[in-house]
Design a protein around this motif. Structure first.
Motif, PDB file in Angstrom:
ATOM      1  N   THR A 392       3.950  -2.398  -1.008  1.00 25.07           N
ATOM      2  CA  THR A 392       4.352  -1.774  -2.278  1.00 25.07           C
ATOM      3  C   THR A 392       5.505  -0.792  -2.173  1.00 25.07           C
ATOM      4  O   THR A 392       6.062  -0.404  -3.207  1.00 25.07           O
ATOM      5  CB  THR A 392       3.143  -1.050  -2.900  1.00 25.07           C
ATOM      6  OG1 THR A 392       2.661  -0.048  -1.987  1.00 25.07           O
ATOM      7  CG2 THR A 392       2.020  -2.029  -3.225  1.00 25.07           C
ATOM      8  N   ILE A 393       5.869  -0.368  -0.955  1.00 27.46           N
ATOM      9  CA  ILE A 393       6.984   0.566  -0.793  1.00 27.46           C
ATOM     10  C   ILE A 393       8.149  -0.187  -0.155  1.00 27.46           C
ATOM     11  O   ILE A 393       7.991  -0.759   0.927  1.00 27.46           O
ATOM     12  CB  ILE A 393       6.596   1.770   0.088  1.00 27.46           C
ATOM     13  CG1 ILE A 393       5.358   2.473  -0.459  1.00 27.46           C
ATOM     14  CG2 ILE A 393       7.753   2.761   0.175  1.00 27.46           C
ATOM     15  CD1 ILE A 393       4.843   3.600   0.429  1.00 27.46           C
ATOM     16  N   PRO A 394       9.306  -0.212  -0.789  1.00 25.14           N
ATOM     17  CA  PRO A 394      10.441  -0.940  -0.207  1.00 25.14           C
ATOM     18  C   PRO A 394      10.807  -0.413   1.172  1.00 25.14           C
ATOM     19  O   PRO A 394      10.693   0.792   1.452  1.00 25.14           O
ATOM     20  CB  PRO A 394      11.575  -0.686  -1.212  1.00 25.14           C
ATOM     21  CG  PRO A 394      10.885  -0.356  -2.495  1.00 25.14           C
ATOM     22  CD  PRO A 394       9.628   0.367  -2.108  1.00 25.14           C
ATOM     23  N   ASP A 395      11.226  -1.323   2.033  1.00 26.16           N
ATOM     24  CA  ASP A 395      11.715  -0.994   3.375  1.00 26.16           C
ATOM     25  C   ASP A 395      10.645  -0.362   4.257  1.00 26.16           C
ATOM     26  O   ASP A 395      10.948   0.412   5.166  1.00 26.16           O
ATOM     27  CB  ASP A 395      12.950  -0.082   3.295  1.00 26.16           C
ATOM     28  CG  ASP A 395      14.068  -0.706   2.472  1.00 26.16           C
ATOM     29  OD1 ASP A 395      14.568  -1.770   2.877  1.00 26.16           O
ATOM     30  OD2 ASP A 395      14.406  -0.149   1.409  1.00 26.16           O
ATOM     31  N   VAL A 396       9.383  -0.687   3.988  1.00 29.65           N
ATOM     32  CA  VAL A 396       8.266  -0.311   4.856  1.00 29.65           C
ATOM     33  C   VAL A 396       7.667  -1.596   5.404  1.00 29.65           C
ATOM     34  O   VAL A 396       7.411  -2.539   4.649  1.00 29.65           O
ATOM     35  CB  VAL A 396       7.203   0.505   4.096  1.00 29.65           C
ATOM     36  CG1 VAL A 396       5.982   0.763   4.981  1.00 29.65           C
ATOM     37  CG2 VAL A 396       7.789   1.827   3.616  1.00 29.65           C
ATOM     38  N   TYR A 397       7.448  -1.640   6.716  1.00 29.59           N
ATOM     39  CA  TYR A 397       7.004  -2.872   7.370  1.00 29.59           C
ATOM     40  C   TYR A 397       5.789  -2.574   8.249  1.00 29.59           C
ATOM     41  O   TYR A 397       5.709  -1.515   8.874  1.00 29.59           O
ATOM     42  CB  TYR A 397       8.133  -3.467   8.213  1.00 29.59           C
ATOM     43  CG  TYR A 397       9.408  -3.642   7.432  1.00 29.59           C
ATOM     44  CD1 TYR A 397       9.548  -4.678   6.520  1.00 29.59           C
ATOM     45  CD2 TYR A 397      10.464  -2.736   7.581  1.00 29.59           C
ATOM     46  CE1 TYR A 397      10.707  -4.832   5.780  1.00 29.59           C
ATOM     47  CE2 TYR A 397      11.629  -2.874   6.841  1.00 29.59           C
ATOM     48  CZ  TYR A 397      11.752  -3.920   5.943  1.00 29.59           C
ATOM     49  OH  TYR A 397      12.899  -4.055   5.209  1.00 29.59           O
ATOM     50  N   LEU A 398       4.864  -3.532   8.303  1.00 32.02           N
ATOM     51  CA  LEU A 398       3.625  -3.353   9.053  1.00 32.02           C
ATOM     52  C   LEU A 398       3.687  -4.113  10.369  1.00 32.02           C
ATOM     53  O   LEU A 398       4.204  -5.230  10.433  1.00 32.02           O
ATOM     54  CB  LEU A 398       2.444  -3.858   8.227  1.00 32.02           C
ATOM     55  CG  LEU A 398       1.061  -3.521   8.764  1.00 32.02           C
ATOM     56  CD1 LEU A 398       0.788  -2.019   8.626  1.00 32.02           C
ATOM     57  CD2 LEU A 398      -0.016  -4.314   8.028  1.00 32.02           C
ATOM     58  N   VAL A 399       3.114  -3.507  11.409  1.00 35.69           N
ATOM     59  CA  VAL A 399       3.022  -4.128  12.728  1.00 35.69           C
ATOM     60  C   VAL A 399       1.537  -4.217  13.096  1.00 35.69           C
ATOM     61  O   VAL A 399       0.961  -3.259  13.612  1.00 35.69           O
ATOM     62  CB  VAL A 399       3.799  -3.321  13.781  1.00 35.69           C
ATOM     63  CG1 VAL A 399       3.730  -4.002  15.146  1.00 35.69           C
ATOM     64  CG2 VAL A 399       5.251  -3.135  13.349  1.00 35.69           C
ATOM     65  N   PRO A 400       0.875  -5.351  12.820  1.00 43.40           N
ATOM     66  CA  PRO A 400      -0.553  -5.484  13.142  1.00 43.40           C
ATOM     67  C   PRO A 400      -0.787  -5.549  14.652  1.00 43.40           C
ATOM     68  O   PRO A 400      -0.068  -6.234  15.376  1.00 43.40           O
ATOM     69  CB  PRO A 400      -0.950  -6.801  12.478  1.00 43.40           C
ATOM     70  CG  PRO A 400       0.089  -7.037  11.425  1.00 43.40           C
ATOM     71  CD  PRO A 400       1.347  -6.494  12.026  1.00 43.40           C
ATOM     72  N   ILE A 401      -1.802  -4.823  15.114  1.00 50.10           N
ATOM     73  CA  ILE A 401      -2.184  -4.840  16.539  1.00 50.10           C
ATOM     74  C   ILE A 401      -3.702  -4.876  16.655  1.00 50.10           C
ATOM     75  O   ILE A 401      -4.272  -4.249  17.548  1.00 50.10           O
ATOM     76  CB  ILE A 401      -1.598  -3.635  17.302  1.00 50.10           C
ATOM     77  CG1 ILE A 401      -2.101  -2.308  16.709  1.00 50.10           C
ATOM     78  CG2 ILE A 401      -0.074  -3.675  17.338  1.00 50.10           C
ATOM     79  CD1 ILE A 401      -1.927  -1.122  17.643  1.00 50.10           C
TER      80      ILE A 401
END
Length: 573
Positions: A392-401
């Protein structure tokens, strides 16, 4: 060991206390009429292709001139004692000399490179040092790289001029990288490998045991009910205590913490392969929590004022963020606060599109809570909040671990996987590199079948399979990196699939799962008409689903959703 006791500083983390003559070291930043922010030093890396902001403090009305490579900018120190100048953008390269001067004195910073700069922040899992990570010897021995540099922001909750004076940028080498963030090192190392001859710099700015509210201003926190709750709890903790009492309590805790860290360092020196569980059994848990004080780095706003504001707005490409463990008790507030923090940081850097790469929390369970039969189930909510921020926030990316956790050790040692996944996401999302494997399987849709089973369709499902860990069973010390699959890679029984079904009554039943191409059929005989499905929705539990893209295997993200997408997801899932 309670959850609170488990979320403290990473074992063995350096304190950043001054180790040399701070008065003489102050000459690198300070002249009679002006001071340059401590993050500027010999050997620094400046962000390429962006205007360069140089800033500091000084005597009002003093004229300041800043120059580099024939480019100059001038300003006058304001009435509030602050100054900042902006130099034109420069391409990657160097070394350069950056000069800052008033009418009588100057400071020259030498060996200045221009390249890519990232801020690494968060709490103890970002703080955990390379020397204390999994199998660090080879990484440290092969670390020498004059184009890879780090600045360690002194860890403090109040301004510490002595620590700032001795802080500086350092090139990667065997005698320097041991005390930098392992996650940040591996991320930066991969960026250096992929970006060619471009210098890479990392500003380490983290403190173990810190809430997201430690990295926000009081003004920001006071705007929301969630933020005010943290502030109210903090003020209740310090009420009635004098400054002298607070400092005495903190000094006592610091002495016990230092002694514990020294004992950990000795144990690791004697046995580099010793596990955290073995350390805790021998030495007891890390002394935690510390007493709350008006100068503590663990108080709301503390590191924001004493650390982040001291390095902002040093121009960076983006932020690497690994945090959330400390906020599990108030997990319902985390998404709101995380969004407020990101917005505030972007205002500080005057960059509304400043990229944020968020590390999603891995599997973890405290042994004592698990053995009690009622382990807390808050980490799934924190993971969901992190996913929602990325969505929902532009230019925020998730790194699942999800695959990188350890049972009964909140500081999992495999930081190479985490750092390299961060770098891959940066290369794909920030630098636009095509062909980077960055996405694990993600839920696309759910289809109920007449027999009561469900078909889970996934995107990014190339090479979908069930993987294998060396430490999948509860009670092992380390959930080791993914090994080769054993048995049938397309089937898991109910106890090992990670999938659960519910008819909507609050009870969950493990489900067997079989892979068919890019979809998974799940079935629980005790739930003939499931209304809800979830995967890996536990602090610790099976999470074996992976894809395989050109030999890169990435984990499926945890999820929890209704079978009918028109239904709302129930509270507390």
């Amino acid at each position: 060991m309670s959850t609170a006791a488990a979320t403290g500083p990473a074992p063995g983390s350096a304190s950043n206390r001054p180790t040399s003559d701070a008065t003489e070291s102050a000459r690198r930043t300070t002249r009679q009429s002006f001071r340059v922010a401590a993050v500027f030093s010999d050997g620094m890396v400046l962000q390429r292709d962006r205007p360069v902001v140089v800033f500091g403090t000084g005597i009002p009305d003093t004229g300041i001139t800043v120059g580099i490579d024939g480019k100059r900018a001038e300003t006058t120190i304001g009435a509030d004692g602050a100054w900042a100048v902006t130099l034109p953008a420069m391409p990657a390269g160097g070394p350069h000399t950056l000069q800052v001067a008033d009418s009588e004195e100057r400071i020259a910073y030498r060996d200045v490179l221009v390249g890519e700069v990232w801020l690494a922040s968060g709490q103890s899992n970002m703080e955990l040092e390379l020397r204390n990570s999994l199998r660090p010897a080879d990484a440290i021995a092969g670390s020498r790289d004059p184009l890879l540099r780090f600045y360690n922001t002194p860890k403090t909750g109040e301004l510490d001029a002595a620590a700032e004076n001795v802080s500086c940028w350092r090139s990667a080498a065997p005698d320097t990288v041991g005390t930098v963030s392992a996650v940040a090192y591996y991320a930066a190392r991969r960026l250096r490998d992929e970006l060619g001859d471009v210098p890479v710099g990392v500003i380490d700015c983290y403190v173990g045991g810190t809430s997201v509210t430690c990295w926000m201003s009081g003004e920001n926190l006071s705007r929301s009910e969630a933020g005010r709750g943290y502030l109210d709890r903090y003020h209740a903790q310090i009420a009635g205590k004098s400054d002298t009492e607070c400092r005495a309590m903190f000094a006592d805790w610091q002495a016990r913490s230092d002694a514990w860290n020294a004992a950990v360092a000795s144990a690791r020196a004697a046995d580099p392969d010793i596990t955290q569980a073995a350390i805790d059994k021998r030495l007891g848990p890390c002394p935690w929590p510390p007493p709350m004080t008006p100068f503590s780095q663990f108080r709301p706003t503390g590191p924001f004022m004493a650390m982040l504001r001291r390095v902002a707005p040093f121009v960076v490409r983006g932020c690497l963020w690994y945090q959330g463990e400390e906020d599990e008790a108030y997990c319902d507030d985390y998404r709101h606060l995380l969004g407020d923090m990101i917005a505030e940081w972007r205002r500080l850097w005057s960059d509304g599109a400043l990229p944020f790469l968020i590390v999603q929390l891995p599997r973890w369970s405290d042994r004592a809570a698990d053995e009690s039969g009622v382990p807390p189930n808050h980490w799934p909510q924190i993971r969901a909040a992190q996913r929602n921020a990325a969505d929902t926030i532009p230019d925020v990316y998730l790194v699942p671990i999800i695959d990188c956790g350890e049972y009964d050790n909140i500081h999992p040692l495999d930081k190479r996987t985490v750092g390299e996944r961060l770098a891959a996401v940066a290369l794909r999302r920030v630098y636009g590199r095509e062909g980077m494997a960055t996405d694990g399987p993600v839920l696309d849709s759910v289809e109920p079948r007449e027999d009561g089973s469900l078909v889970i369709r996934l995107s990014h499902a190339e090479g979908l399979h069930f993987g294998h860990y060396n430490g999948d069973e509860l009670g092992t010390d380390i959930a080791a990196p993914l090994g080769e699959p054993t048995g049938d890679p397309l089937y898991r029984n109910a106890d090992g699939s990670g999938f659960e079904l519910s008819c909507g009554d609050g009870r969950w039943t493990p489900a067997a799962a079989r892979i068919d191409g890019s979809q998974v059929q799940v079935d629980a005989s005790g739930v003939p008409a499931p209304k809800l499905v979830r995967y890996a929705w536990k602090p610790w539990g099976p999470a074996p689903l992976f894809n395989d893209v050109a030999g890169v295997r990435l984990p499926a993200e945890p999820f929890c959703r209704p079978v009918d997408a028109r239904d709302a997801v129930h509270e507390g899932l």
